[in-house]
Motif scaffolding. Structure first.
Motif, mmCIF file in Angstrom:
data_model
loop_
_atom_site.group_PDB
_atom_site.id
_atom_site.type_symbol
_atom_site.label_atom_id
_atom_site.label_comp_id
_atom_site.label_asym_id
_atom_site.label_seq_id
_atom_site.Cartn_x
_atom_site.Cartn_y
_atom_site.Cartn_z
ATOM 1 N N TRP A 249 0.844 -1.053 -0.004
ATOM 2 C CA TRP A 249 -0.003 -0.059 0.043
ATOM 3 C C TRP A 249 1.134 1.214 0.035
ATOM 4 C CZ3 TRP A 249 -1.466 2.757 4.784
ATOM 5 C CH2 TRP A 249 -2.122 3.988 4.471
ATOM 6 N N ALA A 250 0.641 2.127 -0.843
ATOM 7 C CA ALA A 250 1.539 3.286 -1.021
ATOM 8 C C ALA A 250 1.458 4.294 -0.197
ATOM 9 C CB ALA A 250 1.215 3.897 -2.410
ATOM 10 N N GLY A 251 0.448 4.202 1.051
ATOM 11 C CA GLY A 251 0.501 5.131 1.947
ATOM 12 C C GLY A 251 -0.378 6.281 1.827
ATOM 13 N N VAL A 252 -0.583 7.077 2.604
ATOM 14 C CA VAL A 252 -1.600 8.095 2.737
ATOM 15 C C VAL A 252 -1.121 9.064 1.537
ATOM 16 C CG1 VAL A 252 -2.424 7.877 4.958
ATOM 17 C CG2 VAL A 252 -0.195 9.222 4.372
ATOM 18 N N ASP A 253 0.051 9.304 1.168
ATOM 19 C CA ASP A 253 0.593 10.227 0.220
ATOM 20 C C ASP A 253 0.339 9.547 -1.083
ATOM 21 O OD1 ASP A 253 2.589 8.349 0.126
ATOM 22 O OD2 ASP A 253 4.004 9.813 0.727
ATOM 23 N N GLY A 254 0.324 8.216 -1.330
ATOM 24 C CA GLY A 254 -0.159 7.558 -2.640
ATOM 25 C C GLY A 254 1.205 7.568 -3.566
ATOM 26 N N LEU A 255 2.461 7.661 -2.882
ATOM 27 C CA LEU A 255 3.427 7.763 -3.604
ATOM 28 C C LEU A 255 4.351 6.470 -3.263
ATOM 29 C CD1 LEU A 255 4.718 11.572 -3.233
ATOM 30 C CD2 LEU A 255 3.502 10.174 -5.092
ATOM 31 N N VAL A 256 5.273 6.049 -4.163
ATOM 32 C CA VAL A 256 6.264 4.927 -3.947
ATOM 33 C C VAL A 256 7.454 5.505 -3.144
ATOM 34 C CG1 VAL A 256 7.786 3.010 -4.829
ATOM 35 C CG2 VAL A 256 5.491 3.623 -5.951
ATOM 36 N N ASN A 257 7.580 5.262 -1.803
ATOM 37 C CA ASN A 257 8.607 5.876 -1.120
ATOM 38 C C ASN A 257 8.823 4.936 0.262
ATOM 39 O OD1 ASN A 257 6.439 6.911 0.518
ATOM 40 N ND2 ASN A 257 6.613 9.021 -0.462
ATOM 41 N N GLY A 258 9.388 5.602 1.086
ATOM 42 C CA GLY A 258 9.901 4.969 2.565
ATOM 43 C C GLY A 258 8.935 4.659 3.499
ATOM 44 N N ASN A 259 7.585 5.323 3.096
ATOM 45 C CA ASN A 259 6.372 5.159 4.224
ATOM 46 C C ASN A 259 5.537 4.000 3.565
ATOM 47 O OD1 ASN A 259 5.016 6.298 2.247
ATOM 48 N ND2 ASN A 259 4.398 8.108 3.410
ATOM 49 N N ASP A 260 5.789 3.373 2.701
ATOM 50 C CA ASP A 260 4.809 2.418 2.242
ATOM 51 C C ASP A 260 4.617 1.005 3.082
ATOM 52 O OD1 ASP A 260 4.918 3.953 0.079
ATOM 53 O OD2 ASP A 260 6.444 2.927 -0.828
ATOM 54 N N GLN A 261 3.508 0.288 3.073
ATOM 55 C CA GLN A 261 3.229 -0.877 3.935
ATOM 56 C C GLN A 261 2.962 -2.277 3.337
ATOM 57 O OE1 GLN A 261 0.379 0.202 6.776
ATOM 58 N NE2 GLN A 261 -0.369 -1.848 6.825
ATOM 59 N N LEU A 262 3.624 -3.296 3.495
ATOM 60 C CA LEU A 262 3.245 -4.428 2.924
ATOM 61 C C LEU A 262 1.860 -4.972 3.369
ATOM 62 C CD1 LEU A 262 6.315 -6.420 3.683
ATOM 63 C CD2 LEU A 262 5.854 -6.094 1.582
ATOM 64 N N VAL A 263 0.990 -5.274 2.414
ATOM 65 C CA VAL A 263 -0.312 -5.612 2.711
ATOM 66 C C VAL A 263 -0.702 -7.154 2.703
ATOM 67 C CG1 VAL A 263 -1.049 -3.423 2.148
ATOM 68 C CG2 VAL A 263 -1.028 -5.120 0.303
ATOM 69 N N CYS A 264 0.125 -7.940 1.797
ATOM 70 C CA CYS A 264 -0.193 -9.426 1.770
ATOM 71 C C CYS A 264 0.731 -10.232 2.617
ATOM 72 C CB CYS A 264 0.052 -9.646 0.348
ATOM 73 S SG CYS A 264 -1.194 -8.874 -0.940
ATOM 74 N N GLY B 225 3.206 -12.871 3.940
ATOM 75 C CA GLY B 225 4.308 -13.798 3.266
ATOM 76 C C GLY B 225 5.169 -14.359 4.178
ATOM 77 N N SER B 226 6.478 -14.433 3.891
ATOM 78 C CA SER B 226 7.485 -15.069 4.631
ATOM 79 C C SER B 226 7.744 -13.870 5.750
ATOM 80 C CB SER B 226 8.592 -15.539 4.180
ATOM 81 O OG SER B 226 9.162 -14.375 3.493
ATOM 82 N N GLY B 227 8.869 -14.026 6.540
ATOM 83 C CA GLY B 227 9.342 -12.883 7.581
ATOM 84 C C GLY B 227 9.521 -11.552 6.815
ATOM 85 N N SER B 228 10.037 -11.661 5.660
ATOM 86 C CA SER B 228 10.603 -10.466 5.061
ATOM 87 C C SER B 228 9.211 -10.085 3.905
ATOM 88 C CB SER B 228 11.439 -10.678 3.976
ATOM 89 O OG SER B 228 11.298 -11.897 2.982
ATOM 90 N N GLY B 229 8.147 -10.651 4.370
ATOM 91 C CA GLY B 229 6.885 -10.288 3.674
ATOM 92 C C GLY B 229 6.898 -10.495 2.040
ATOM 93 N N MET B 230 7.690 -11.569 1.895
ATOM 94 C CA MET B 230 7.757 -12.105 0.338
ATOM 95 C C MET B 230 6.872 -12.953 0.141
ATOM 96 S SD MET B 230 11.107 -12.740 -1.897
ATOM 97 C CE MET B 230 11.831 -13.989 -0.729
ATOM 98 N N LEU B 231 6.108 -12.795 -0.911
ATOM 99 C CA LEU B 231 5.436 -14.212 -1.391
ATOM 100 C C LEU B 231 6.046 -14.957 -1.890
ATOM 101 C CD1 LEU B 231 2.261 -12.019 -2.269
ATOM 102 C CD2 LEU B 231 2.481 -13.561 -0.385
ATOM 103 N N SER B 232 5.489 -16.305 -2.364
ATOM 104 C CA SER B 232 6.332 -17.327 -3.141
ATOM 105 C C SER B 232 6.534 -16.756 -4.692
ATOM 106 C CB SER B 232 5.805 -18.511 -2.923
ATOM 107 O OG SER B 232 4.827 -18.818 -3.661
ATOM 108 N N ARG B 233 7.663 -17.419 -5.403
ATOM 109 C CA ARG B 233 7.685 -17.293 -6.828
ATOM 110 C C ARG B 233 6.464 -17.831 -7.717
ATOM 111 N NH1 ARG B 233 9.892 -21.543 -9.925
ATOM 112 N NH2 ARG B 233 10.879 -19.890 -11.161
#
Length: 476
Positions: A312-327, A329-337
């Motif tokens: 989720w790109a955050g309240v500002d809707g921009l791709v930057n450091g305040n973004d939040q993983l939403v799905c 996944g593993s400990g790093s928030g990574m879904l499988s290939r």
């Protein structure tokens, strides 16, 4: 006084005559001993039958391994375990395969056999089975002996069997040999690299044919004992470049009579850029049960993808450091290939911006994110009409086939299939893409041997989902 009620042979017969308690106990003991003996024999017979079945299954499995090994390329016999595992015959290290509820541990060995009928080679072949004395044979790799050893447990005791086969070199050991490949493995990470070179040294030959396992790239080069192959991997970003990932190049030398030697292989890992943005990224609010945002995307074609992340790109809707993983996944928030869908179960109100990235590994082996694909999701809309019944299930070629009718009103982007109350598969097999609801049938190709309940919903282009129809039960 006891009553005497009859006489036999001049002796009175007592009306209370019968078996004494001691006689009954002795008879019962004899009966129990007999029954226990029969049960012991029956149990032993069952155990022996079970042990025989395990050995029969092991023997059949060993024969299956041998026959599958004989279908491999000759050069693949040196890595027979991984090649057979790739064909679905077990997995892991140690290598295990289950048959009839029994887990067999498999050990595979391969050695080269120099047939003395045409003389020995000047030096033994690599990993030789038999010792030899120096001779004049140009190729000592006449056969390869492959041995499979299977072991298992039977009533706590180890059991094993062995199956061996001798596979002839298809070239008859007559063609030129490849002696060395340089480099045997290589990684090309420079973004401006456009060619991957491999040098092959051989016994005397006139040409070398090479192929890449992309199914497209191949060629022939001339030489005598040294050949350089140049694989054109294209320019990064051109749209026609060879995408990143692990590739295998195979080479085979030919002599002046056009007789080929055995093929040899080398690995080339392309890692020239971060992953491209996944395509087909789409989604929207699903309000059938509460409210969440569903996402779908197409898997990347690069061979080195290790996973995906959705933000989720955050309240500002921009791709930057305040973004939040939403799905999840593993400990790093990574879904499988192999994952092609996920959901944000806590969506924010109003119009929101999401994006997805694919990940590969950098040259140090650390996961790195690639290019982003952005998706704007609006507020939830009205739910579509459900499919029309009846939902029916039939058996076609031993698997269930579902059929239904399109909704009475509205259009359908796809139907979603549920099995036993949950989505059919996390790898996106839960959906059946349609053209305005025209596809109204689904075949479950992996039902197993148990009964299942199936339901179907309709999903519109905004990803909202209808009520289900069903369930119907399929029994194998």
């Amino acid at each position: 006084m006891r009553q005497q009620i009859a006489t036999q042979g001049g002796r009175a017969t007592d009306g209370n005559d019968g078996f004494t308690i001691i006689e009954v106990m002795v008879a019962s003991f004899v009966l129990i001993v007999g029954v226990l003996g029969v049960l012991s024999m029956f149990t032993g017979a069952l155990q022996q039958t079970a042990a025989s079945n395990k050995r029969v299954a092991g023997t059949n499995l060993a024969r299956e391994l041998v026959e599958t090994a004989r279908s491999l390329d000759y050069d693949d016999l040196t890595i027979v375990a991984s090649r057979l595992q790739a064909r679905g015959l077990g997995s892991g290290s140690p290598w295990t395969i289950s048959r009839r509820g029994v887990t067999y541990t498999v050990t595979a060995t391969t050695c080269a056999f120099d047939d003395p009928s045409d003389g020995y080679a000047a030096s033994p072949p690599t990993n030789a089975c038999n010792a030899n004395t120096a001779g004049t044979d140009s190729n000592g790799d006449d056969f390869r002996r492959v041995t499979f050893t299977l072991s298992w447990q039977d009533r706590g005791s180890p059991r094993s069997l062995k199956q061996t086969t001798l596979i002839v070199n298809p070239t008859g050991g007559l063609g030129p040999r490849i002696l060395t490949i340089t480099p045997l493995t290589q990684t090309i990470s420079a973004s401006d690299a456009t060619v991957a070179n491999v040098v092959w040294t051989t016994t005397p030959a006139v040409s070398l044919h090479w192929e890449i396992d992309d199914g497209v790239s191949k060629g022939d080069v001339a030489g005598t004992t040294s050949f350089t192959t140049a694989w054109n991997i294209g320019t990064v970003g051109s749209g026609t470049e060879v995408l990143d990932g692990l590739y295998t190049i195979s080479g085979q030398a030919f002599d002046d009579r056009d007789i080929a030697g055995e093929a040899k292989r080398a690995d080339i890992l392309l890692n020239r850029r971060v992953p491209y943005a996944p395509t087909g990224f789409a989604g929207g609010h699903d309000t059938r049960l509460n409210d969440w945002v569903d996402f779908d995307w197409a898997l990347n074609r690069e061979r080195d993808i290790v996973g995906y992340r959705v933000y989720w790109a955050g309240v500002d809707g921009l791709v930057n450091g305040n973004d939040q993983l939403v799905c999840p996944g593993s400990g790093s928030g990574m879904l499988s290939r192999t994952t092609r869908n996920c959901a944000d179960f806590s969506p924010k109100p109003g119009v929101q911006t999401y994006y997805i990235v694919a990940l590969d590994n950098d040259t140090n082996g650390n996961p790195r994110e690639g290019d982003t694909r952005i998706l704007t999701v609006g507020s939830p809309g009205a739910r579509p009409a459900p499919p029309q019944g009846p939902l029916t299930v039939s058996t076609i070629n031993n698997v269930p086939r579902l059929t239904w009718n399109a909704p009475a009103t509205g259009s359908v982007a796809f139907y979603r299939i549920y099995r036993d109350g949950t989505r059919f598969s996390s790898s996106n097999n839960d959906r059946l893409d349609t053209a305005l609801g025209s596809a109204t049938a689904f075949v479950d190709s992996t039902p197993g041997s148990t009964a299942h309940d199936y339901s179907v919903t309709a999903v519109d282009s905004n990803y909202n989902e209808s009520d289900p129809i069903g369930p119907v039960t399929w029994t194998p």
